[in-house]
Design a protein around this motif. Structure first.
Motif, PDB file in Angstrom:
ATOM      1  N   VAL A  17       0.846  -1.197   0.000  1.00 17.64           N
ATOM      2  CA  VAL A  17       0.000   0.000   0.000  1.00 17.64           C
ATOM      3  C   VAL A  17       0.884   1.250   0.000  1.00 17.64           C
ATOM      4  O   VAL A  17       0.640   2.205  -0.757  1.00 17.64           O
ATOM      5  CB  VAL A  17      -0.968   0.002   1.211  1.00 17.64           C
ATOM      6  CG1 VAL A  17      -1.672   1.343   1.342  1.00 17.64           C
ATOM      7  CG2 VAL A  17      -1.994  -1.121   1.065  1.00 17.64           C
ATOM      8  N   TRP A  20       2.122   1.916  -3.422  1.00 13.13           N
ATOM      9  CA  TRP A  20       1.105   2.539  -4.274  1.00 13.13           C
ATOM     10  C   TRP A  20       0.887   3.994  -3.883  1.00 13.13           C
ATOM     11  O   TRP A  20       0.750   4.865  -4.751  1.00 13.13           O
ATOM     12  CB  TRP A  20      -0.221   1.763  -4.194  1.00 13.13           C
ATOM     13  CG  TRP A  20      -0.216   0.544  -5.068  1.00 13.13           C
ATOM     14  CD1 TRP A  20      -0.087  -0.755  -4.675  1.00 13.13           C
ATOM     15  CD2 TRP A  20      -0.302   0.523  -6.490  1.00 13.13           C
ATOM     16  NE1 TRP A  20      -0.091  -1.589  -5.752  1.00 13.13           N
ATOM     17  CE2 TRP A  20      -0.225  -0.834  -6.887  1.00 13.13           C
ATOM     18  CE3 TRP A  20      -0.438   1.499  -7.475  1.00 13.13           C
ATOM     19  CZ2 TRP A  20      -0.282  -1.220  -8.218  1.00 13.13           C
ATOM     20  CZ3 TRP A  20      -0.501   1.106  -8.814  1.00 13.13           C
ATOM     21  CH2 TRP A  20      -0.417  -0.233  -9.162  1.00 13.13           C
ATOM     22  N   LEU A  21       0.869   4.258  -2.575  1.00 13.20           N
ATOM     23  CA  LEU A  21       0.575   5.624  -2.112  1.00 13.20           C
ATOM     24  C   LEU A  21       1.589   6.637  -2.621  1.00 13.20           C
ATOM     25  O   LEU A  21       1.238   7.777  -2.934  1.00 13.20           O
ATOM     26  CB  LEU A  21       0.524   5.660  -0.577  1.00 13.20           C
ATOM     27  CG  LEU A  21      -0.786   5.164   0.039  1.00 13.20           C
ATOM     28  CD1 LEU A  21      -0.665   5.077   1.553  1.00 13.20           C
ATOM     29  CD2 LEU A  21      -1.950   6.070  -0.355  1.00 13.20           C
ATOM     30  N   GLN A  22       2.838   6.217  -2.729  1.00 15.80           N
ATOM     31  CA  GLN A  22       3.847   7.191  -3.154  1.00 15.80           C
ATOM     32  C   GLN A  22       3.705   7.569  -4.637  1.00 15.80           C
ATOM     33  O   GLN A  22       4.352   8.480  -5.117  1.00 15.80           O
ATOM     34  CB  GLN A  22       5.264   6.713  -2.815  1.00 15.80           C
ATOM     35  CG  GLN A  22       5.574   5.306  -3.194  1.00 15.80           C
ATOM     36  CD  GLN A  22       6.631   5.194  -4.278  1.00 15.80           C
ATOM     37  OE1 GLN A  22       7.327   6.157  -4.553  1.00 15.80           O
ATOM     38  NE2 GLN A  22       6.743   4.035  -4.889  1.00 15.80           N
ATOM     39  N   ASP A  26      -0.841  13.325  -2.058  1.00 14.66           N
ATOM     40  CA  ASP A  26      -1.245  13.033  -0.681  1.00 14.66           C
ATOM     41  C   ASP A  26      -2.755  13.093  -0.470  1.00 14.66           C
ATOM     42  O   ASP A  26      -3.292  12.388   0.379  1.00 14.66           O
ATOM     43  CB  ASP A  26      -0.572  14.015   0.289  1.00 14.66           C
ATOM     44  CG  ASP A  26       0.898  13.661   0.473  1.00 14.66           C
ATOM     45  OD1 ASP A  26       1.294  12.541   0.071  1.00 14.66           O
ATOM     46  OD2 ASP A  26       1.648  14.512   0.991  1.00 14.66           O
ATOM     47  N   LYS A  29      -5.364   9.536  -1.628  1.00 12.95           N
ATOM     48  CA  LYS A  29      -4.967   8.227  -1.081  1.00 12.95           C
ATOM     49  C   LYS A  29      -5.857   7.079  -1.571  1.00 12.95           C
ATOM     50  O   LYS A  29      -5.421   5.944  -1.677  1.00 12.95           O
ATOM     51  CB  LYS A  29      -5.005   8.268   0.454  1.00 12.95           C
ATOM     52  CG  LYS A  29      -3.900   9.086   1.038  1.00 12.95           C
ATOM     53  CD  LYS A  29      -3.879   8.953   2.538  1.00 12.95           C
ATOM     54  CE  LYS A  29      -2.658   9.722   3.041  1.00 12.95           C
ATOM     55  NZ  LYS A  29      -2.596   9.868   4.448  1.00 12.95           N
ATOM     56  N   GLN A  30      -7.123   7.405  -1.855  1.00 14.22           N
ATOM     57  CA  GLN A  30      -8.045   6.349  -2.269  1.00 14.22           C
ATOM     58  C   GLN A  30      -7.620   5.699  -3.592  1.00 14.22           C
ATOM     59  O   GLN A  30      -8.077   4.604  -3.918  1.00 14.22           O
ATOM     60  CB  GLN A  30      -9.493   6.871  -2.362  1.00 14.22           C
ATOM     61  CG  GLN A  30      -9.779   7.793  -3.509  1.00 14.22           C
ATOM     62  CD  GLN A  30      -9.470   9.267  -3.188  1.00 14.22           C
ATOM     63  OE1 GLN A  30      -8.760   9.550  -2.222  1.00 14.22           O
ATOM     64  NE2 GLN A  30      -9.999  10.172  -3.979  1.00 14.22           N
ATOM     65  N   ALA A  32      -5.051   4.245  -4.163  1.00 13.09           N
ATOM     66  CA  ALA A  32      -4.292   3.019  -3.878  1.00 13.09           C
ATOM     67  C   ALA A  32      -5.207   1.853  -3.512  1.00 13.09           C
ATOM     68  O   ALA A  32      -4.728   0.777  -3.155  1.00 13.09           O
ATOM     69  CB  ALA A  32      -3.304   3.281  -2.743  1.00 13.09           C
ATOM     70  N   LYS A  58      -6.722   3.050   6.539  1.00 15.77           N
ATOM     71  CA  LYS A  58      -5.386   3.432   6.055  1.00 15.77           C
ATOM     72  C   LYS A  58      -5.486   4.475   4.937  1.00 15.77           C
ATOM     73  O   LYS A  58      -4.674   5.398   4.854  1.00 15.77           O
ATOM     74  CB  LYS A  58      -4.685   2.164   5.543  1.00 15.77           C
ATOM     75  CG  LYS A  58      -3.332   2.373   4.960  1.00 15.77           C
ATOM     76  CD  LYS A  58      -2.294   2.269   6.027  1.00 15.77           C
ATOM     77  CE  LYS A  58      -0.912   2.557   5.474  1.00 15.77           C
ATOM     78  NZ  LYS A  58       0.043   2.819   6.533  1.00 15.77           N
ATOM     79  N   LEU A  59      -6.471   4.298   4.060  1.00 15.64           N
ATOM     80  CA  LEU A  59      -6.589   5.200   2.901  1.00 15.64           C
ATOM     81  C   LEU A  59      -7.527   6.382   3.171  1.00 15.64           C
ATOM     82  O   LEU A  59      -7.823   7.159   2.257  1.00 15.64           O
ATOM     83  CB  LEU A  59      -7.080   4.416   1.674  1.00 15.64           C
ATOM     84  CG  LEU A  59      -6.182   3.252   1.247  1.00 15.64           C
ATOM     85  CD1 LEU A  59      -6.739   2.566   0.006  1.00 15.64           C
ATOM     86  CD2 LEU A  59      -4.756   3.730   0.977  1.00 15.64           C
TER      87      LEU A  59
END
Ligand code: FES
Length: 164
Positions: A17, A20-22, A26, A29-30, A32, A58-59
């Motif tokens: 995750v 993917w987030l990077q 910011d 986030k969804q 990912a 988390k997302l």
């Protein structure tokens, strides 16, 4: 899978995750969510609700939005299924070349119907698939997302034997 379902995302899923987030801003986030769902399914073989909830947290997205994505795509399983997922295409090209016959053969060979798993937990015969984009090799099926084309009953036997 007999694995215990954890409440929190595993280190491996968290790592995927994060990877993917990077790739996204910011405040997005969804984006990912697909990568996260794939990672959870890879770990458990399906998507336990408690894990989807952990991913939602988390997302920073509502859990219902994660469920919506999970239930939209046929590649995700919402219940535990057999170890090897078999998806037989019965769309037009495959239908014309014996796709339904292949599906019937598999149902009788495995003694299950479409949408069921074998009692030993080895095979899962997924609901009939729409075109899997392998029409030139019709009739075809996927097992664990690997393509097998120009199927005959003998070829299906060989393919399943090779999985043993
Ligand atoms: S119709 Fe079966 S792969 Fe396209």
């Amino acid at each position: 899978m007999t694995e215990m379902i954890q409440k929190d995302l595993s280190a491996e899923v968290q790592e995927k995750v994060a990877d993917w987030l990077q790739r996204f801003p910011d405040n997005q986030k969804q984006s990912a969510v697909l990568g996260g769902l794939h990672a959870i399914q890879h770990e458990y073989g399906y998507l336990p609700v408690i894990q989807m909830d952990a991913l939602a947290e988390k997302l920073e997205m509502p859990a219902i939005a994660v469920y919506e994505v999970a239930s939209f795509y046929s590649m995700f399983e919402l219940e535990p299924v057999g170890e090897h997922t078999i998806a037989v295409c019965t769309n037009l090209s495959c239908l014309l070349r014996g796709g339904e016959q292949m599906l019937g053969y598999l149902e009788s060979k495995l003694n299950i119907k479409c949408g069921q798993s074998t009692s030993d937990g080895k095979y899962y015969l997924k609901q009939e698939e729409e075109c899997l984009a392998g029409c030139c090799g019709a009739p075809m099926m996927q097992i664990n997302h690997v393509y097998y084309e120009n199927l005959t009953e003998a070829k299906v036997d060989e393919i399943l034997d090779a999985l043993d």
